[in-house]
Design a protein around this motif. Structure first.
Motif, PDB file in Angstrom:
ATOM      1  N   VAL A  79     -15.318 -26.390  21.267  1.00  0.00           N
ATOM      2  CA  VAL A  79     -15.046 -26.722  22.670  1.00  0.00           C
ATOM      3  C   VAL A  79     -13.535 -26.773  22.894  1.00  0.00           C
ATOM      4  CG1 VAL A  79     -15.248 -28.484  24.470  1.00  0.00           C
ATOM      5  CG2 VAL A  79     -17.238 -27.893  23.072  1.00  0.00           C
ATOM      6  N   ALA A  80     -12.833 -27.445  21.970  1.00  0.00           N
ATOM      7  CA  ALA A  80     -11.392 -27.599  22.135  1.00  0.00           C
ATOM      8  C   ALA A  80     -10.691 -26.246  22.076  1.00  0.00           C
ATOM      9  CB  ALA A  80     -10.836 -28.530  21.069  1.00  0.00           C
ATOM     10  N   GLU A  81     -11.072 -25.410  21.095  1.00  0.00           N
ATOM     11  CA  GLU A  81     -10.298 -24.178  20.905  1.00  0.00           C
ATOM     12  C   GLU A  81     -10.812 -23.025  21.744  1.00  0.00           C
ATOM     13  OE1 GLU A  81      -9.644 -23.312  16.794  1.00  0.00           O
ATOM     14  OE2 GLU A  81      -9.152 -25.418  16.353  1.00  0.00           O
ATOM     15  N   HIS A  82     -12.160 -22.869  21.787  1.00  0.00           N
ATOM     16  CA  HIS A  82     -12.700 -21.693  22.472  1.00  0.00           C
ATOM     17  C   HIS A  82     -12.853 -21.936  23.979  1.00  0.00           C
ATOM     18  CE1 HIS A  82     -15.931 -18.266  22.330  1.00  0.00           C
ATOM     19  NE2 HIS A  82     -15.110 -18.142  23.338  1.00  0.00           N
ATOM     20  N   LEU A  83     -13.564 -23.025  24.341  1.00  0.00           N
ATOM     21  CA  LEU A  83     -13.826 -23.240  25.762  1.00  0.00           C
ATOM     22  C   LEU A  83     -12.573 -23.652  26.524  1.00  0.00           C
ATOM     23  CD1 LEU A  83     -17.346 -24.915  25.982  1.00  0.00           C
ATOM     24  CD2 LEU A  83     -16.693 -22.517  25.782  1.00  0.00           C
ATOM     25  N   VAL A  84     -11.745 -24.486  25.900  1.00  0.00           N
ATOM     26  CA  VAL A  84     -10.571 -24.957  26.626  1.00  0.00           C
ATOM     27  C   VAL A  84      -9.414 -23.970  26.506  1.00  0.00           C
ATOM     28  CG1 VAL A  84      -8.872 -26.806  26.848  1.00  0.00           C
ATOM     29  CG2 VAL A  84     -11.267 -27.357  26.364  1.00  0.00           C
ATOM     30  N   ASN A  85      -9.148 -23.490  25.272  1.00  0.00           N
ATOM     31  CA  ASN A  85      -7.960 -22.658  25.093  1.00  0.00           C
ATOM     32  C   ASN A  85      -8.240 -21.173  24.937  1.00  0.00           C
ATOM     33  OD1 ASN A  85      -6.127 -24.781  25.237  1.00  0.00           O
ATOM     34  ND2 ASN A  85      -6.627 -25.375  23.134  1.00  0.00           N
ATOM     35  N   GLY A  86      -9.515 -20.798  24.935  1.00  0.00           N
ATOM     36  CA  GLY A  86      -9.841 -19.380  24.882  1.00  0.00           C
ATOM     37  C   GLY A  86      -9.652 -18.743  23.507  1.00  0.00           C
ATOM     38  N   GLN A  87      -9.512 -19.575  22.450  1.00  0.00           N
ATOM     39  CA  GLN A  87      -9.343 -19.027  21.097  1.00  0.00           C
ATOM     40  C   GLN A  87     -10.664 -19.094  20.335  1.00  0.00           C
ATOM     41  OE1 GLN A  87      -6.579 -17.733  19.747  1.00  0.00           O
ATOM     42  NE2 GLN A  87      -5.538 -18.005  21.708  1.00  0.00           N
ATOM     43  N   VAL A  88     -11.233 -17.945  19.985  1.00  0.00           N
ATOM     44  CA  VAL A  88     -12.482 -17.941  19.229  1.00  0.00           C
ATOM     45  C   VAL A  88     -12.239 -18.545  17.846  1.00  0.00           C
ATOM     46  CG1 VAL A  88     -14.241 -16.449  18.205  1.00  0.00           C
ATOM     47  CG2 VAL A  88     -13.280 -15.909  20.466  1.00  0.00           C
ATOM     48  N   VAL A  89     -13.154 -19.419  17.397  1.00  0.00           N
ATOM     49  CA  VAL A  89     -13.001 -20.012  16.065  1.00  0.00           C
ATOM     50  C   VAL A  89     -13.668 -19.065  15.063  1.00  0.00           C
ATOM     51  CG1 VAL A  89     -13.322 -22.114  14.701  1.00  0.00           C
ATOM     52  CG2 VAL A  89     -13.192 -22.261  17.193  1.00  0.00           C
ATOM     53  N   THR A  90     -12.908 -18.089  14.627  1.00  0.00           N
ATOM     54  CA  THR A  90     -13.472 -16.978  13.881  1.00  0.00           C
ATOM     55  C   THR A  90     -14.265 -17.405  12.646  1.00  0.00           C
ATOM     56  OG1 THR A  90     -11.423 -15.920  14.518  1.00  0.00           O
ATOM     57  CG2 THR A  90     -12.896 -14.655  13.110  1.00  0.00           C
ATOM     58  N   GLU A  91     -13.776 -18.437  11.953  1.00  0.00           N
ATOM     59  CA  GLU A  91     -14.433 -18.787  10.695  1.00  0.00           C
ATOM     60  C   GLU A  91     -15.867 -19.284  10.857  1.00  0.00           C
ATOM     61  OE1 GLU A  91     -11.242 -22.206  10.564  1.00  0.00           O
ATOM     62  OE2 GLU A  91     -12.826 -22.605   9.095  1.00  0.00           O
ATOM     63  N   TYR A  92     -16.240 -19.717  12.058  1.00  0.00           N
ATOM     64  CA  TYR A  92     -17.618 -20.166  12.269  1.00  0.00           C
ATOM     65  C   TYR A  92     -18.523 -19.074  12.808  1.00  0.00           C
ATOM     66  CZ  TYR A  92     -15.594 -24.909  12.162  1.00  0.00           C
ATOM     67  OH  TYR A  92     -14.934 -26.056  11.817  1.00  0.00           O
ATOM     68  N   THR A  93     -17.988 -17.902  13.089  1.00  0.00           N
ATOM     69  CA  THR A  93     -18.806 -16.884  13.753  1.00  0.00           C
ATOM     70  C   THR A  93     -19.736 -16.205  12.771  1.00  0.00           C
ATOM     71  OG1 THR A  93     -17.158 -15.173  13.411  1.00  0.00           O
ATOM     72  CG2 THR A  93     -17.038 -16.389  15.490  1.00  0.00           C
ATOM     73  N   ILE A  94     -20.694 -15.481  13.335  1.00  0.00           N
ATOM     74  CA  ILE A  94     -21.675 -14.816  12.490  1.00  0.00           C
ATOM     75  C   ILE A  94     -21.001 -13.754  11.637  1.00  0.00           C
ATOM     76  CG2 ILE A  94     -22.330 -13.091  14.262  1.00  0.00           C
ATOM     77  CD1 ILE A  94     -25.271 -13.563  13.141  1.00  0.00           C
ATOM     78  N   GLY A  95     -19.932 -13.140  12.174  1.00  0.00           N
ATOM     79  CA  GLY A  95     -19.196 -12.128  11.433  1.00  0.00           C
ATOM     80  C   GLY A  95     -18.624 -12.691  10.141  1.00  0.00           C
ATOM     81  N   ALA A  96     -18.097 -13.906  10.183  1.00  0.00           N
ATOM     82  CA  ALA A  96     -17.504 -14.517   9.002  1.00  0.00           C
ATOM     83  C   ALA A  96     -18.577 -14.886   7.986  1.00  0.00           C
ATOM     84  CB  ALA A  96     -16.705 -15.757   9.402  1.00  0.00           C
TER      85      ALA A  96
END
Ligand SMILES: Cc1cc2nc3c(=O)[nH]c(=O)nc-3n(C[C@H](O)[C@H](O)[C@H](O)COP(=O)(O)O)c2cc1C
Ligand code: SF4
Ligand code: SF4
Ligand code: FES
Ligand code: FES
Lengths: 122, 598
Positions: free
Chosen positions: A103-120
């Motif tokens: 929420v803090a990084e993606h929803l508020v600042n628009g930065q995808v948290v790459t390490e939690y994504t399915i790709g990682a």
């Protein structure tokens, strides 16, 4: 009622809580996988964490909803986030703590948290 | 900030209320609590969604899932499947709200809503009518602020005049002009009244607005008060509308608390307040002069006009009277401008009209369409056509004051003038669809029976004349019609129209005259051949046994309660017409379909 400003304040205060009822395309959509596998894997706390964070940070224009099985049961709980005009991002093996960061990084600042994504994870 | 991930909208309109929406609401409350969902999911009681026929209606957002005919028994499934797990319970959805691939349609894709345009009903089924904040969130009271702070009373009237808005209560008088007359009238005190009497049987447009969006009427009346120079409003509403009365009472209380009614609204020196006046539900009290008498606490009887209410109304003071739906349009006209409003509708009828669609139609309910929409679109696209594939015969608009529209006029654009041209009228918005099984003489009799009952009795043309007409119609439907009856009806009708004191009497003959005009042959068949082709008029019905298919089984004989059937076993039976009471019992029993009515 003394002024239009006062009226506008009431409107803004209430708007976020009624916005949901309009058919709309804009806004950020958070979808939590809540099929049986998801619930068993702890999807409820994830969903609740999203609601709490959105509430705490006063994020208007965000809908949080759930869906059935997203497909990769071993990576549940999964969450899909779609920001306006951007590709859908799928986060896997979610926990309440991860939600707070997303929420803090993606929803508020628009930065995808790459390490939690399915790709990682794959 | 409160944040709910999902809103469950439960219709609390009169239709859904009577089919059990209060129970559904209660069950939702307990089920949400059981599943610990109270803080995530918001329950909202709204006004009418229009599709009362399939009520109780429940809509779940953000998905926009449209559940119909929901009982308390269905609620646990919606909670545990949809709200907890996100799986929409498709078998409970309104049949027309999902695509073949089971993806749900958004509401404006559903056939019933597709051609509708909701101005007067914009908030019905969207907001919680008992919370002023929700009305404000959808721009409520902004028009009032704009008028008070940025416009003069004259400018306000000019905007309404320029919009082309006409009264929705029946007569279609230009609203802006009426405001101007009242503004210009001399008087130390003036009143602004709202006609919420809604006496047309089968009409419930105004009730739905009051139940679903009461603040829109309060806001509009306050704007009107500013425009014409009045500080006191009255809403005349029938006591048979308890939900509407309750919501209005709550709304007035909230508006006063927020300073939107009362002294110095928006910090200006303009003050305005509104009171309710409950009517006993007499049709004639919807007539403006009778309504005014009733507000004054007198007997609800009309008086001759002029003087018009704009000059001499409540307590002899200049009074503005408009209908509920007329008012519901005002705030948006102020906010969006007259050009916006003029862009909707036809040359001489601007905006939209709400209709209560009823009779032989698949989607009974409340619809709002731009003026100029054809009857065909309303009946076949929005209304979903006529049940059992039967044939359209006519539609009645304008209730007991209106007339019927036959099939050749299905493509008439509906507005004030084209309806008047074909002998009907817009009226307040009742729209009753009739099919081949409706007898037009019987329909005319039904409406006239209503007006005879409702006549206040003050003037003889209406009191006596309509009664005479009804007697003739009664005879015709009983098979005792005589040559010359039709002409007598026409003459009586014309005389009553030109000599009655008020609109009730002046329009009472309309249903008879218009059915004679379009279905004269049906009247003639009743009178000359003693036949009711629709099979409605019991006295003209003949039940007979066809000798060929009759096998003489005797089942009909056993079924007949009055021993009208005779015949030997295994040979054709016959019915003694002098004994037969036309109950139809034999008809159902015959295994060979040998018994027919006609
Ligand atoms: C017998 C009779 C009944 C009426 N009933 C109603 C009614 O129920 N509601 C209504 O708004 N107008 C009704 N009217 C019309 C009113 O007299 C009046 O024209 C109308 O309320 C004015 O408002 P408007 O200009 O906004 O339409 C009725 C008229 C007659 C003659
Ligand atoms: S026309 Fe009928 S309702 Fe109207 S005043 Fe005469 S008697 Fe009464
Ligand atoms: S319609 Fe009724 S009364 Fe007449 S013959 Fe049949 S059963 Fe008897
Ligand atoms: S009352 Fe519920 S849809 Fe009309
Ligand atoms: S009774 Fe009034 S005019 Fe005759």
């Amino acid at each position: 009622m003394k002024s239009l400003k006062e009226l506008e304040e009431i409107k803004q205060r209430t708007l976020d809580s009624v916005n949901l009822r309009k058919d709309r395309s804009g806004g950020t959509r958070v979808v939590v996988g809540m099929a049986t596998c998801g619930i068993a894997a702890g999807a409820r706390p994830v969903l609740l964490a999203f609601l709490e964070e959105v509430k705490k940070r006063n994020l208007g224009d965000v809908t949080v909803s759930q869906t059935g099985c997203i497909g990769v049961c071993r990576l549940e709980p999964m969450v899909e986030i779609t920001c306006p005009g951007e590709e859908k991002v799928t986060y896997v093996s979610m926990t309440a703590d991860k939600v707070r960061r997303i929420v803090a990084e993606h929803l508020v600042n628009g930065q995808v948290v790459t390490e939690y994504t399915i790709g990682a994870a794959e | 900030m409160e944040f709910f991930r999902s809103h469950v909208l439960i219709c609390g309109g009169t239709g859904c209320h009577s089919s059990g929406s209060a129970d559904v609401m209660e069950t939702f409350k307990t089920e949400l609590a059981k599943n610990n969902l109270e803080n995530e999911i918001k329950l909202v009681q709204t006004g009418c969604f229009g599709l009362c026929e399939v009520g109780p209606v429940v809509i779940v957002y953000p998905e926009g899932a449209f559940y119909s005919r929901i009982t308390s028994d269905d609620v646990p499934r919606i909670v545990s499947e949809h709200l907890l797990k996100g799986r929409i319970v498709t078998d409970l959805l309104y049949h027309d709200s999902i695509h073949e691939d089971e993806i749900i349609k958004s509401l404006n894709e559903v056939g019933f809503y597709k051609k509708q345009e909701r101005l007067a009903l914009r908030n019905c089924g969207v907001i919680d009518p008992e919370r002023i904040e929700e009305y404000i969130a959808f721009d409520g009271y902004k028009a009032l602020g704009k008028a008070l702070l940025e416009m003069t009373p004259e400018q306000t009237i000019d905007v309404i005049k320029a919009s082309g808005l006409r009264g929705r209560g029946g007569a279609g008088f230009p609203t802006g002009l009426k405001w101007e007359f009242t503004a210009k009238a001399q008087g130390d005190k003036k009143y602004v009244c709202c006609n919420a009497d809604e006496g047309d049987p089968g009409a419930f447009m105004d009730r739905s607005v009051l139940e679903g969006d009461p603040h829109s009427v309060l806001e509009a009346m306050t704007i009107a008060g500013y425009a014409v120079g009045s500080d006191q409003g009255y809403i005349y509403v029938r006591a048979e509308y308890p939900i509407a009365v309750n919501r209005l009472t709550i709304a007035i209380g909230q508006a006063r608390e927020s300073g939107l009614l009362g002294k110095n609204i928006f910090g200006t020196d303009f003050s305005f307040d509104i009171e309710l006046r409950l009517g006993a539900g007499a049709f004639v009290c919807g007539e403006e002069t009778a309504l005014i008498a009733s507000i004054e606490g007198k007997r609800g009887e009309p008086r001759p006009r002029p003087p018009f209410p704009a000059v001499k109304g409540v307590f002899g003071k200049p009074t503005l009277l408009n209908n509920v739906e007329t008012y519901a349009n005002i705030p948006q006209i102020i906010l969006n401008g007259p050009e916006w409003f003029r862009s909707i509708g036809t040359e001489k009828s601007k905006g939209t009209k709400v209709f209560a669609l009823g009779g032989k139609i698949n989607n009974t309910g409340l619809v709002e369409v731009p003026m100029g929409t054809t009857l065909r679109e309303i009946i076949y696209e929005i209304g979903g056509g006529i049940p059992k594939g039967k044939k359209f015969k006519a539609a009645q608009t304008g209730g007991p004051s209106g007339g019927c529209i036959p099939a050749d006029h299905l493509d008439t654009p509906i507005d004030y003038d084209s309806l008047a041209q074909i002998g009907s009228m817009m009226g307040s918005g009742g729209l009753i669809v009739m099919d081949q099984d409706n007898c037009m003489v019987d329909i005319a009799r039904f409406f006239l029976d209503f007006t005879v009952d409702e006549s206040c009795g003050k003037c003889p043309p209406c009191r006596i004349g309509t009664k005479r007409m009804l007697e003739i119609l009664d005879r015709i439907t009983k098979g005792q019609g005589e040559e010359g009856d039709i002409e007598k009806l026409e003459e009586l009708g014309k005389n009553i129209k030109s000599s009655a004191l008020c609109g009730l009497g002046q329009t009472a003959p309309n249903p008879v005259l218009s059915t004679i005009h379009y279905f004269r042959d049906e009247y003639e068949a009743h009178i000359r051949d003693k036949k009711c082709t629709a099979g409605v008029c019991q006295a003209l019905l003949q039940i007979t046994i066809l000798p060929e298919p009759c096998r003489g089984c005797g089942l009909c004989k056993k079924a007949c309660p009055v021993d009208a059937i005779s015949g030997e076993r295994k040979s054709p039976h016959t019915i003694d017409q002098s004994k037969c009471i036309k109950c139809g019992a034999c008809l159902e029993k015959c295994p060979f379909k040998a018994i027919v009515k006609g």
